[in-house]
Design a protein around this motif. Structure first.
Motif, PDB file in Angstrom:
ATOM      1  N   THR A 296       0.912  -1.184   0.041  1.00  0.00           N
ATOM      2  CA  THR A 296       0.157  -0.076   0.149  1.00  0.00           C
ATOM      3  C   THR A 296       0.793   1.269   0.051  1.00  0.00           C
ATOM      4  O   THR A 296       0.662   2.219  -0.861  1.00  0.00           O
ATOM      5  N   ARG A 297       1.969   1.328   0.927  1.00  0.00           N
ATOM      6  CA  ARG A 297       2.808   2.408   1.023  1.00  0.00           C
ATOM      7  C   ARG A 297       3.508   2.647  -0.516  1.00  0.00           C
ATOM      8  O   ARG A 297       3.551   3.751  -1.101  1.00  0.00           O
ATOM      9  N   HIS A 298       3.960   1.528  -1.135  1.00  0.00           N
ATOM     10  CA  HIS A 298       4.824   1.649  -2.296  1.00  0.00           C
ATOM     11  C   HIS A 298       3.484   2.135  -3.469  1.00  0.00           C
ATOM     12  O   HIS A 298       4.281   3.112  -4.341  1.00  0.00           O
ATOM     13  N   LEU A 299       2.457   1.688  -3.411  1.00  0.00           N
ATOM     14  CA  LEU A 299       1.601   2.143  -4.381  1.00  0.00           C
ATOM     15  C   LEU A 299       1.380   3.604  -4.367  1.00  0.00           C
ATOM     16  O   LEU A 299       1.230   4.162  -5.458  1.00  0.00           O
ATOM     17  N   VAL A 300       1.281   4.047  -3.142  1.00  0.00           N
ATOM     18  CA  VAL A 300       0.955   5.436  -3.068  1.00  0.00           C
ATOM     19  C   VAL A 300       2.268   6.370  -3.247  1.00  0.00           C
ATOM     20  O   VAL A 300       2.147   7.378  -4.003  1.00  0.00           O
ATOM     21  N   ASP A 301       3.339   5.793  -2.970  1.00  0.00           N
ATOM     22  CA  ASP A 301       4.638   6.611  -3.321  1.00  0.00           C
ATOM     23  C   ASP A 301       4.901   6.505  -4.618  1.00  0.00           C
ATOM     24  O   ASP A 301       5.617   7.621  -5.041  1.00  0.00           O
ATOM     25  N   ARG A 302       4.759   5.429  -5.394  1.00  0.00           N
ATOM     26  CA  ARG A 302       5.219   5.179  -6.875  1.00  0.00           C
ATOM     27  C   ARG A 302       4.086   5.496  -7.792  1.00  0.00           C
ATOM     28  O   ARG A 302       4.460   6.046  -8.938  1.00  0.00           O
ATOM     29  N   LEU A 303       3.098   5.322  -7.357  1.00  0.00           N
ATOM     30  CA  LEU A 303       2.094   5.426  -8.589  1.00  0.00           C
ATOM     31  C   LEU A 303       0.860   6.433  -8.383  1.00  0.00           C
ATOM     32  O   LEU A 303      -0.073   6.899  -9.397  1.00  0.00           O
ATOM     33  N   TRP A 304       0.684   7.247  -7.144  1.00  0.00           N
ATOM     34  CA  TRP A 304      -0.275   8.215  -6.798  1.00  0.00           C
ATOM     35  C   TRP A 304      -0.088   9.327  -7.607  1.00  0.00           C
ATOM     36  O   TRP A 304       1.077   9.733  -7.393  1.00  0.00           O
ATOM     37  N   ASP A 305      -0.917  10.051  -8.165  1.00  0.00           N
ATOM     38  CA  ASP A 305      -0.792  11.399  -9.164  1.00  0.00           C
ATOM     39  C   ASP A 305      -2.225  12.198  -8.378  1.00  0.00           C
ATOM     40  O   ASP A 305      -3.273  11.954  -8.767  1.00  0.00           O
ATOM     41  N   GLY A 309      -5.670  12.964  -9.643  1.00  0.00           N
ATOM     42  CA  GLY A 309      -6.923  12.207  -8.979  1.00  0.00           C
ATOM     43  C   GLY A 309      -7.024  10.666  -9.034  1.00  0.00           C
ATOM     44  O   GLY A 309      -8.146  10.123  -8.597  1.00  0.00           O
ATOM     45  N   LEU A 310      -5.968  10.058  -9.419  1.00  0.00           N
ATOM     46  CA  LEU A 310      -6.028   8.618  -9.496  1.00  0.00           C
ATOM     47  C   LEU A 310      -4.538   8.117  -9.587  1.00  0.00           C
ATOM     48  O   LEU A 310      -3.547   8.806  -9.464  1.00  0.00           O
ATOM     49  N   PHE A 311      -4.578   6.612  -9.533  1.00  0.00           N
ATOM     50  CA  PHE A 311      -3.132   6.117  -9.558  1.00  0.00           C
ATOM     51  C   PHE A 311      -2.683   5.884 -11.027  1.00  0.00           C
ATOM     52  O   PHE A 311      -3.518   5.667 -11.770  1.00  0.00           O
ATOM     53  N   ARG A 312      -1.548   5.947 -11.369  1.00  0.00           N
ATOM     54  CA  ARG A 312      -0.983   5.963 -12.862  1.00  0.00           C
ATOM     55  C   ARG A 312      -0.032   4.789 -12.957  1.00  0.00           C
ATOM     56  O   ARG A 312       0.294   4.298 -11.906  1.00  0.00           O
ATOM     57  N   VAL A 313       0.128   4.283 -14.175  1.00  0.00           N
ATOM     58  CA  VAL A 313       0.899   3.317 -14.369  1.00  0.00           C
ATOM     59  C   VAL A 313       2.372   3.768 -14.649  1.00  0.00           C
ATOM     60  O   VAL A 313       2.687   4.951 -15.056  1.00  0.00           O
ATOM     61  N   ARG A 314       3.312   3.003 -13.986  1.00  0.00           N
ATOM     62  CA  ARG A 314       4.734   3.502 -14.181  1.00  0.00           C
ATOM     63  C   ARG A 314       5.477   2.670 -14.973  1.00  0.00           C
ATOM     64  O   ARG A 314       5.695   1.413 -15.134  1.00  0.00           O
ATOM     65  N   ASP A 315       6.239   3.322 -16.074  1.00  0.00           N
ATOM     66  CA  ASP A 315       6.736   2.786 -17.251  1.00  0.00           C
ATOM     67  C   ASP A 315       8.220   2.280 -16.579  1.00  0.00           C
ATOM     68  O   ASP A 315       9.043   3.606 -16.532  1.00  0.00           O
ATOM     69  N   LEU A 316       8.574   1.219 -16.468  1.00  0.00           N
ATOM     70  CA  LEU A 316       9.708   1.152 -15.748  1.00  0.00           C
ATOM     71  C   LEU A 316      11.077   1.195 -16.795  1.00  0.00           C
ATOM     72  O   LEU A 316      12.240   1.596 -16.497  1.00  0.00           O
ATOM     73  N   ARG A 317      11.005   1.254 -18.169  1.00  0.00           N
ATOM     74  CA  ARG A 317      11.978   1.680 -19.079  1.00  0.00           C
ATOM     75  C   ARG A 317      12.272   3.145 -19.198  1.00  0.00           C
ATOM     76  O   ARG A 317      13.439   3.445 -19.144  1.00  0.00           O
ATOM     77  N   LEU A 330      -8.344   3.318 -10.528  1.00  0.00           N
ATOM     78  CA  LEU A 330      -9.346   3.580  -9.230  1.00  0.00           C
ATOM     79  C   LEU A 330      -9.443   2.233  -8.672  1.00  0.00           C
ATOM     80  O   LEU A 330     -10.060   2.400  -7.448  1.00  0.00           O
ATOM     81  N   VAL A 331      -8.843   1.335  -8.893  1.00  0.00           N
ATOM     82  CA  VAL A 331      -9.081   0.034  -8.187  1.00  0.00           C
ATOM     83  C   VAL A 331      -8.585  -0.094  -6.807  1.00  0.00           C
ATOM     84  O   VAL A 331      -8.906  -0.818  -5.991  1.00  0.00           O
ATOM     85  N   PRO A 332      -7.324   0.608  -6.779  1.00  0.00           N
ATOM     86  CA  PRO A 332      -6.522   0.583  -5.065  1.00  0.00           C
ATOM     87  C   PRO A 332      -7.724   1.150  -4.303  1.00  0.00           C
ATOM     88  O   PRO A 332      -7.497   1.105  -3.172  1.00  0.00           O
ATOM     89  N   LEU A 333      -8.820   1.506  -4.649  1.00  0.00           N
ATOM     90  CA  LEU A 333     -10.008   2.128  -3.744  1.00  0.00           C
ATOM     91  C   LEU A 333     -10.330   0.710  -2.828  1.00  0.00           C
ATOM     92  O   LEU A 333     -10.706   0.809  -1.833  1.00  0.00           O
ATOM     93  N   LEU A 334      -9.894  -0.497  -3.300  1.00  0.00           N
ATOM     94  CA  LEU A 334      -9.997  -1.751  -2.544  1.00  0.00           C
ATOM     95  C   LEU A 334      -9.175  -1.642  -1.282  1.00  0.00           C
ATOM     96  O   LEU A 334      -9.623  -2.328  -0.099  1.00  0.00           O
ATOM     97  N   LEU A 335      -8.123  -0.960  -1.181  1.00  0.00           N
ATOM     98  CA  LEU A 335      -7.089  -1.180   0.120  1.00  0.00           C
ATOM     99  C   LEU A 335      -7.752  -0.184   1.347  1.00  0.00           C
ATOM    100  O   LEU A 335      -7.886   0.636   1.140  1.00  0.00           O
ATOM    101  N   PRO A 336      -7.877  -1.160   2.472  1.00  0.00           N
ATOM    102  CA  PRO A 336      -8.387  -0.558   3.469  1.00  0.00           C
ATOM    103  C   PRO A 336      -7.596   0.655   4.058  1.00  0.00           C
ATOM    104  O   PRO A 336      -7.862   1.203   4.866  1.00  0.00           O
ATOM    105  N   HIS A 337      -6.059   0.687   3.758  1.00  0.00           N
ATOM    106  CA  HIS A 337      -5.397   1.651   4.569  1.00  0.00           C
ATOM    107  C   HIS A 337      -4.590   2.810   3.697  1.00  0.00           C
ATOM    108  O   HIS A 337      -3.668   3.113   4.030  1.00  0.00           O
TER     109      HIS A 337
END
Length: 451
Positions: A296-305, A309-317, A330-337
């Motif tokens: 959950t922390r990594h999702l917020v740190d790396r993908l939240w914009d 107003g939503l999480f984005r995809v990170r291109d690793l290249r 929008l699906v990370p709304l599933l996460l309780p924390h």
């Protein structure tokens, strides 16, 4: 479009799009019965004649309301094809189905030979890539449907080591960015096959020549709905390159590698489910809880914009965020924390012009105002039932019950009106893709039991 009708059938029961709840339940059950092969459930009898990984997880979630035993079998038939390195392949091929019924077929993937060093089973033949990890959540929900049956069959005892191996694979061999998230190496892995989120990364891939493969999907799907030939050629190239590397994530140098928010949110939700499973088995749940919190922390740190107003995809290249806005964010709304501010921002995005569709209460797969929006083409705009179910669950997780109820009502109305379609046009509400689609029917059964 026919919306939810606030009236009852002759027996005084609520109806969805002129279909009573009992009739909707019977119709969904008929779809799952018709798509059952004796060991697992195909997504549809035409376009998808084998077993698909995340489809089976969603199917099991619905099947538990009809038969917890059959729901267990659905998952266990998939687990039987798990590779020794822990991966659960995205397709398990039925040897009774002709080779040319689906492409890429078993003779393309060559899992038992090309994947031998990575631990592919000698049989059955499978693909070499994966799909989103919904399985731990599905297994936990199946257990809860009939705990006594589950204990008699030792369902959790057998499922738990397979699921932990599956998550171990994703959290170690697939942490290609070093940021604690799992990467996907093919557009089919996150399940949203030709989302505009993949366009930039795919543009770096030289497509396989069109005369080297034949698309079986066009035998059953209209070209206007399906990925383009150019994109399909790139899919084939990526899969062939991965196969030639022996499906070895350490040896492969994927041209396509991204961190997807939906995929990783489901992995975190799965860790919460494994924590509950561990407790039920009298084991230590702390490792799973720690993993869920870290994801959950990594999702917020790396993908939240926050601006989007939503999480984005990170291109690793390129190690930057992709500009496209898709339902996966929008699906990370599933996460309780996730932080409360993130929850409120996601709620606002759902209600905003990008995702409040005029023709359906389901959520479009891509921003309605985005430059690549297409209301018909697979995952470039159409609204899907499985992502709506995930978002409904997320809304309920955060106590947004009124929003969840509206989405649930729309889901049930659309499922009944469309004949359990694969997806719908978000502008007109027209049913698109396959009909009598298994996860649509299964998740209908689940939402009929929830409020």
């Amino acid at each position: 479009m026919t919306s939810l009708l606030d009236r009852a059938d002759r027996a005084g029961r609520p109806a969805y799009a002129d279909i009573s709840v009992p009739a909707l339940r019977r119709g969904a059950a008929r779809v799952l019965t018709g798509n059952w092969t004796g060991a697992s459930t195909v997504p549809s009898r035409t376009l998808y004649p084998h077993q698909w990984s995340w489809d089976s997880a969603f199917v099991a979630i619905g099947l538990r309301h009809l038969s917890a035993h059959r729901a267990q079998r659905e998952l266990e038939s998939l687990f039987a094809a798990q590779w020794a390195d822990g991966r659960i392949p995205h397709i398990v091929f039925n040897p009774a189905v002709p080779e040319d019924a689906y492409f890429p077929s078993p003779d393309f993937w060559r899992s038992s030979r090309a994947g031998r060093a990575a631990g592919a089973p000698a049989a059955p033949e499978t693909s070499g890539i994966v799909q989103p990890p919904v399985h731990a959540l599905a297994a936990w929900l199946v257990h809860r449907a009939d705990p006594d049956l589950s204990r008699r069959h030792r369902f959790l005892d057998r499922a738990y080591p397979r699921l932990t191996a599956w998550h171990d694979y994703l959290l170690t061999r697939r942490d290609l960015g070093g940021g604690g998230l799992a990467a996907v190496v093919h557009p089919w892995e996150p399940g949203t096959d030709n989302s505009p989120c993949w366009d930039r990364a795919l543009a770096r891939v030289d497509p396989a020549p069109p005369d080297t493969f034949r698309r079986a999907d066009l035998d059953h799907g209209h070209p206007r709905d399906r990925p383009t030939d150019l994109d399909y050629g790139r899919y084939v190239r990526l899969a062939a390159d991965y196969r030639e590397a022996g499906y070895d994530d350490r040896a492969a140098r994927p041209a396509f590698a991204v961190e997807d928010p939906c995929f990783n949110a489901l992995l975190a939700v799965g860790e919460h489910a494994l924590a509950a499973t561990a407790r039920a088995l009298g084991r230590d749940d702390a490792p799973h809880t720690a993993r869920a919190d870290a994801l959950t922390r990594h999702l917020v740190d790396r993908l939240w914009d926050a601006e989007a107003g939503l999480f984005r995809v990170r291109d690793l290249r390129t190690d930057d965020l992709v500009e496209e806005r898709a339902v996966t964010g929008l699906v990370p709304l599933l996460l309780p924390h996730v932080p409360p501010g993130v929850v409120q921002a996601l709620r606002g995005t759902l209600a905003g012009p990008g995702f409040a569709a005029p023709g359906t209460r389901l959520v479009p797969s891509y921003d309605l105002t985005g430059p690549a929006f297409d209301p018909q083409r697979y995952w470039r705009g159409p609204a899907w039932f499985n992502t709506a179910w995930l978002i409904h669950r997320g809304l309920r997780t955060h106590g947004l019950d009124a929003d969840a109820a509206r989405l649930r009502q729309g889901f049930l109305a659309e499922a009944g009106r469309s004949g359990f379609a694969e997806y719908v046009d978000p502008v007109t509400g027209e049913a698109r893709g396959a009909r009598h689609f298994s996860w649509t029917a299964a998740l209908t059964l689940d939402l009929l039991r929830s409020r």
